[in-house]
Design a protein around this motif. Structure first.
Motif, PDB file in Angstrom:
ATOM      1  N   SER A 229      84.620  41.153 -41.723  1.00  0.00           N
ATOM      2  CA  SER A 229      83.316  41.467 -41.124  1.00  0.00           C
ATOM      3  C   SER A 229      82.468  40.219 -40.975  1.00  0.00           C
ATOM      4  N   ASN A 230      81.721  40.167 -39.876  1.00  0.00           N
ATOM      5  CA  ASN A 230      80.744  39.113 -39.622  1.00  0.00           C
ATOM      6  C   ASN A 230      79.883  39.584 -38.457  1.00  0.00           C
ATOM      7  N   ILE A 231      79.157  38.688 -37.833  1.00  0.00           N
ATOM      8  CA  ILE A 231      78.386  39.050 -36.652  1.00  0.00           C
ATOM      9  C   ILE A 231      79.079  38.498 -35.411  1.00  0.00           C
ATOM     10  N   ASP A 232      78.825  39.131 -34.268  1.00  0.00           N
ATOM     11  CA  ASP A 232      79.502  38.743 -33.028  1.00  0.00           C
ATOM     12  C   ASP A 232      78.510  38.887 -31.884  1.00  0.00           C
ATOM     13  N   THR A 233      77.849  37.785 -31.541  1.00  0.00           N
ATOM     14  CA  THR A 233      76.761  37.852 -30.568  1.00  0.00           C
ATOM     15  C   THR A 233      76.706  36.579 -29.732  1.00  0.00           C
ATOM     16  N   PRO A 234      76.307  36.685 -28.453  1.00  0.00           N
ATOM     17  CA  PRO A 234      76.084  35.489 -27.637  1.00  0.00           C
ATOM     18  C   PRO A 234      74.694  34.895 -27.843  1.00  0.00           C
ATOM     19  N   ASN A 235      73.857  35.565 -28.622  1.00  0.00           N
ATOM     20  CA  ASN A 235      72.465  35.155 -28.783  1.00  0.00           C
ATOM     21  C   ASN A 235      72.271  34.305 -30.038  1.00  0.00           C
ATOM     22  N   ALA A 236      71.161  33.587 -30.087  1.00  0.00           N
ATOM     23  CA  ALA A 236      70.855  32.699 -31.206  1.00  0.00           C
ATOM     24  C   ALA A 236      70.118  33.456 -32.300  1.00  0.00           C
ATOM     25  N   THR A 237      70.726  34.525 -32.764  1.00  0.00           N
ATOM     26  CA  THR A 237      70.141  35.333 -33.824  1.00  0.00           C
ATOM     27  C   THR A 237      71.258  36.084 -34.537  1.00  0.00           C
ATOM     28  N   ARG A 238      70.992  36.515 -35.745  1.00  0.00           N
ATOM     29  CA  ARG A 238      71.991  37.281 -36.489  1.00  0.00           C
ATOM     30  C   ARG A 238      71.890  38.753 -36.098  1.00  0.00           C
ATOM     31  N   GLU A 239      72.925  39.238 -35.427  1.00  0.00           N
ATOM     32  CA  GLU A 239      72.938  40.617 -34.943  1.00  0.00           C
ATOM     33  C   GLU A 239      74.377  41.034 -34.659  1.00  0.00           C
ATOM     34  N   GLN A 240      74.546  42.322 -34.402  1.00  0.00           N
ATOM     35  CA  GLN A 240      75.830  42.883 -33.987  1.00  0.00           C
ATOM     36  C   GLN A 240      76.892  42.773 -35.094  1.00  0.00           C
ATOM     37  N   GLY A 241      76.693  43.522 -36.174  1.00  0.00           N
ATOM     38  CA  GLY A 241      77.672  43.547 -37.252  1.00  0.00           C
ATOM     39  C   GLY A 241      78.995  44.127 -36.772  1.00  0.00           C
ATOM     40  N   THR A 242      80.064  43.351 -36.892  1.00  0.00           N
ATOM     41  CA  THR A 242      81.353  43.667 -36.271  1.00  0.00           C
ATOM     42  C   THR A 242      82.473  43.507 -37.287  1.00  0.00           C
ATOM     43  N   VAL A 243      83.540  44.285 -37.120  1.00  0.00           N
ATOM     44  CA  VAL A 243      84.735  44.113 -37.944  1.00  0.00           C
ATOM     45  C   VAL A 243      85.923  43.773 -37.056  1.00  0.00           C
ATOM     46  N   TRP A 244      86.824  42.972 -37.612  1.00  0.00           N
ATOM     47  CA  TRP A 244      88.078  42.598 -36.961  1.00  0.00           C
ATOM     48  C   TRP A 244      89.232  43.089 -37.829  1.00  0.00           C
ATOM     49  N   ALA A 245      90.364  43.413 -37.214  1.00  0.00           N
ATOM     50  CA  ALA A 245      91.542  43.875 -37.948  1.00  0.00           C
ATOM     51  C   ALA A 245      92.719  42.940 -37.700  1.00  0.00           C
ATOM     52  N   SER A 246      93.434  42.640 -38.786  1.00  0.00           N
ATOM     53  CA  SER A 246      94.693  41.902 -38.715  1.00  0.00           C
ATOM     54  C   SER A 246      95.793  42.788 -39.285  1.00  0.00           C
ATOM     55  N   PHE A 247      96.938  42.809 -38.623  1.00  0.00           N
ATOM     56  CA  PHE A 247      98.056  43.634 -39.080  1.00  0.00           C
ATOM     57  C   PHE A 247      99.208  42.787 -39.612  1.00  0.00           C
ATOM     58  N   ASP A 248      98.946  41.476 -39.781  1.00  0.00           N
ATOM     59  CA  ASP A 248     100.000  40.567 -40.239  1.00  0.00           C
ATOM     60  C   ASP A 248      99.476  39.587 -41.296  1.00  0.00           C
ATOM     61  N   GLY A 249      98.576  40.065 -42.148  1.00  0.00           N
ATOM     62  CA  GLY A 249      98.100  39.238 -43.247  1.00  0.00           C
ATOM     63  C   GLY A 249      97.221  38.080 -42.840  1.00  0.00           C
ATOM     64  N   GLY A 250      96.500  38.217 -41.723  1.00  0.00           N
ATOM     65  CA  GLY A 250      95.559  37.191 -41.303  1.00  0.00           C
ATOM     66  C   GLY A 250      96.097  36.181 -40.317  1.00  0.00           C
ATOM     67  N   LYS A 251      97.327  36.354 -39.854  1.00  0.00           N
ATOM     68  CA  LYS A 251      97.865  35.410 -38.864  1.00  0.00           C
ATOM     69  C   LYS A 251      97.200  35.609 -37.504  1.00  0.00           C
TER      70      LYS A 251
END
Length: 298
Positions: A229-251
């Motif tokens: 989890s982190n933020i994912d935004t084109p703007n210069a501010t902290r927003e848009q809490g987002t999650v990413w998934a890996s199915f191979d141990g982070g590769k």
């Protein structure tokens, strides 16, 4: 748990559908990052620092699922450079469950080089501490393979190796708005195979300062499904809490989902426990302009 003047906790007995009243762990005290669960004994360990680090470190231990807490003064040995770690704003860590180091407690930490000032950032680095006696004594690992880092998270993979993911805040580092990673095959004593993770943002992309993220491995035997989890935004501010998934141990990280539209900042993740009301859920806790809400999703 939370707090930078006194440390508090809440408990849920129904998988996060509701939460009980505040429990004071200690007053005063400064948050030392996420709690660590000893999967062998069932104890919960909360790290508390006297003030903003570097500072004296204590452990508050609960043996009754967070109802009551007792103060301990652990022995924390320095790393090979003689540097003592700080706990502040690092993720919760884990109990190793596989191989030679089964039962070891490990959690990410950091070296502040005396203070958190910009001129000291080139000396900062992230690392870890680990314990083989249920949290009485801790050894500090070798440094993460890049300076200017701090606020990290780690998980154990199904083969017993460790995956480590870190924030970077030193502006002189390359690609300094993307996350960093390394791996360990010796129970978290050394970190190798450093890589900049091009696909994962480290805070918003308009400054090289980063943002604390969360990481969890889902409790599925034989599979290394990781959620970050982190933020994912084109703007210069902290927003848009987002999650990413890996199915191979982070590769690779092929999937992402927006969870918290609007303001969002520091975050932490965990996964439900098999055989409990939390089973099958992923839990995200993040800061916003309206406090620190949680999200639960299957």
């Amino acid at each position: 748990t939370w707090g930078n003047r006194h440390i508090r906790a809440r408990r849920s007995t129904d998988g996060g559908s509701s939460w009980g009243p505040e429990i004071t762990i200690t007053n005063p005290g400064f948050q030392g990052g996420g709690t660590t669960v000893d999967e062998t004994t069932g104890d919960i360990l909360a790290f508390v620092e006297e003030n903003h680090p570097p500072a004296n470190i204590f452990i508050y231990r609960s043996s009754d699922d967070g109802l009551t807490w007792k103060k301990e003064s652990p022995t924390i040995r320095p790393d090979s450079q003689g540097h003592h770690p700080s706990m502040h704003m690092n993720d919760h860590g884990t109990t190793l469950r596989h191989g030679k180091y089964k039962g070891r407690l490990i959690r990410p930490t950091r070296f502040y080089a005396g203070k958190n000032d910009r001129e000291k950032w080139p000396e900062h680095y992230t690392n870890a501490i680990y314990s083989d006696d249920h949290g009485k004594t801790w050894q500090t690992s070798e440094p993460f393979p890049e300076n200017g880092t701090g606020e990290a998270c780690l998980v154990e993979l199904s083969d017993g190796s460790l995956y480590y993911n870190s924030r970077v805040h030193w502006q002189e580092r390359p690609k300094n708005t993307r996350r960093r990673e390394a791996r360990s095959t010796d129970g978290g004593h050394t970190w190798k195979n450093f890589r900049i993770i091009d696909i994962l943002p480290d805070g918003h992309q308009h400054r090289s300062y980063g943002c604390m993220g969360g990481l969890v491995r889902l409790p599925i035997d034989g599979q290394d499904i990781l959620i970050f989890s982190n933020i994912d935004t084109p703007n210069a501010t902290r927003e848009q809490g987002t999650v990413w998934a890996s199915f191979d141990g982070g590769k690779t990280w092929p999937v992402k989902r927006l969870i918290l539209p609007g303001p969002s900042g520091y975050s932490a993740l965990n996964a439900g426990r098999p055989g409990t009301p939390s089973e099958g859920y992923i839990y995200l806790h993040a800061e916003t302009n309206n406090g620190s809400p949680g999200a639960r999703f299957p």
